[in-house]
Design a protein around this motif. Sequence first.
Motif, short mmCIF file in Angstrom:
data_model
loop_
_atom_site.label_atom_id
_atom_site.label_comp_id
_atom_site.label_asym_id
_atom_site.label_seq_id
_atom_site.Cartn_x
_atom_site.Cartn_y
_atom_site.Cartn_z
N ALA A 19 51.34 47.84 -29.55
CA ALA A 19 52.40 47.99 -30.39
C ALA A 19 52.53 49.00 -31.46
CB ALA A 19 52.59 46.59 -31.26
N ILE A 20 53.48 49.79 -31.61
CA ILE A 20 53.53 50.72 -32.45
C ILE A 20 53.94 50.13 -34.05
CG2 ILE A 20 54.83 52.97 -32.82
CD1 ILE A 20 54.55 53.54 -30.11
N PRO A 21 53.62 50.49 -34.96
CA PRO A 21 53.73 49.88 -36.40
C PRO A 21 55.27 50.79 -36.55
CG PRO A 21 51.67 51.04 -36.58
CD PRO A 21 52.17 51.19 -35.25
N PRO A 22 56.42 49.78 -36.94
CA PRO A 22 57.68 50.26 -37.32
C PRO A 22 57.64 51.51 -38.37
CG PRO A 22 57.74 48.00 -37.12
CD PRO A 22 56.00 48.43 -37.20
N THR A 23 56.70 51.41 -39.15
CA THR A 23 56.43 52.59 -40.31
C THR A 23 56.24 53.90 -39.44
OG1 THR A 23 54.25 52.13 -40.67
CG2 THR A 23 55.77 51.27 -42.17
N ASP A 24 55.62 54.00 -38.36
CA ASP A 24 55.36 55.28 -37.45
C ASP A 24 56.47 55.68 -36.77
OD1 ASP A 24 52.70 54.67 -38.58
OD2 ASP A 24 51.93 54.33 -36.71
N VAL A 25 57.49 54.92 -36.48
CA VAL A 25 58.55 55.32 -35.56
C VAL A 25 59.30 56.69 -35.82
CG1 VAL A 25 60.87 54.66 -34.54
CG2 VAL A 25 58.87 52.74 -34.60
N LEU A 26 59.83 57.00 -36.99
CA LEU A 26 60.55 58.06 -37.44
C LEU A 26 59.62 59.34 -37.34
CD1 LEU A 26 62.65 56.83 -40.57
CD2 LEU A 26 63.41 57.30 -37.89
N GLY A 27 58.13 59.34 -37.66
CA GLY A 27 57.52 60.58 -37.59
C GLY A 27 57.25 60.77 -36.07
N ARG A 28 57.19 59.67 -35.32
CA ARG A 28 56.82 60.14 -33.85
C ARG A 28 58.25 60.43 -33.10
NH1 ARG A 28 52.39 55.92 -31.38
NH2 ARG A 28 52.77 57.42 -29.57
N LEU A 29 59.26 59.91 -33.65
CA LEU A 29 60.30 60.38 -32.85
C LEU A 29 60.81 62.04 -33.20
CD1 LEU A 29 62.81 57.48 -33.23
CD2 LEU A 29 61.52 58.06 -31.21
N ALA A 30 60.50 62.43 -34.56
CA ALA A 30 60.59 63.42 -34.87
C ALA A 30 59.68 64.65 -34.23
CB ALA A 30 60.47 63.70 -36.33
N ALA A 31 58.47 63.89 -33.96
CA ALA A 31 57.42 64.94 -33.53
C ALA A 31 57.81 65.32 -31.83
CB ALA A 31 56.02 64.15 -33.35
N LEU A 32 58.44 64.29 -31.19
CA LEU A 32 58.90 64.39 -29.95
C LEU A 32 59.54 66.15 -29.73
CD1 LEU A 32 60.12 61.12 -28.70
CD2 LEU A 32 57.93 62.30 -28.21
N GLN A 33 60.56 66.29 -30.69
CA GLN A 33 61.23 67.32 -30.86
C GLN A 33 60.76 69.01 -30.57
OE1 GLN A 33 64.56 66.92 -30.28
NE2 GLN A 33 64.11 64.72 -30.35
N SER A 34 59.30 68.76 -31.06
CA SER A 34 58.65 69.99 -31.00
C SER A 34 57.32 70.02 -30.20
CB SER A 34 58.46 70.59 -32.66
OG SER A 34 57.83 69.46 -33.14
N ALA A 35 56.95 68.80 -29.91
CA ALA A 35 55.99 68.86 -29.01
C ALA A 35 56.00 69.63 -27.75
CB ALA A 35 55.63 67.23 -28.78
N SER A 62 63.73 61.44 -24.10
CA SER A 62 64.65 60.36 -24.33
C SER A 62 63.87 59.11 -24.04
CB SER A 62 65.86 60.56 -23.80
OG SER A 62 65.83 60.68 -22.50
N ARG A 63 63.18 59.10 -22.87
CA ARG A 63 62.58 57.87 -22.26
C ARG A 63 61.36 57.48 -23.39
NH1 ARG A 63 63.22 55.55 -17.32
NH2 ARG A 63 62.17 54.06 -18.89
N LEU A 64 60.69 58.75 -24.06
CA LEU A 64 59.56 58.24 -24.72
C LEU A 64 59.82 57.86 -26.14
CD1 LEU A 64 57.42 61.65 -24.06
CD2 LEU A 64 56.54 59.09 -23.89
N ALA A 65 61.04 58.38 -26.59
CA ALA A 65 61.92 57.82 -27.66
C ALA A 65 62.34 56.43 -27.78
CB ALA A 65 63.03 58.60 -28.15
#
Length: 167
Positions: A19-35, A62-65
């Motif tokens: 499981a991914i901690p909810p506190t990590d979600v925004l950072g991980r979603l933002a990182a997808l844009q420039s990865a 989108s699927r990763l998000a």
Amino acid sequence: MPSIATQKPTQTPAPIVAAIPPTDVLGRLAALQSAPIAHLKKQWRALFGKEPPPFNRLYLQSRLAYRIQELAYGGLKPETRARLEALGEQLDGGNVVLRRIRADSRPLPGTRLIREYDGVQHVVTVRTDDFDYEGRPYRSLSAIARHITGTRWNGWTFFGLKGRPGA
């Protein structure tokens, strides 16, 4: 004659993804844009446990998000999945091929199509049975494109849509 026991082929169990901690979600979603795409594919393997499909960057993002949020907050309940499957079967009789084809590729009512032509912005509103342009109903986008340009156009092409409905 000895009996031959048949074995059912064993299926590979689905990978267990933490499981991914909810506190990590925004950072991980933002990182997808420039990865870089290579990193997106690596994440796909880690989050889905299989090779990524050969689709474009936007699809992978989108699927990763969705998957990141699903692992953090939970996915659809089994009852919801079952209900969606039942509704799908009502619409297409259980035909998986039909399920993948959108019955009507016309934009949803309320969608605004915007096109700049000769320095003027033209706005069309999609309605249930027609299109509204300058307060007047039109049966087709081609008629609107003809009105705007004075020449024949495929309206779907003029307004930047991929193709005609049903095509």
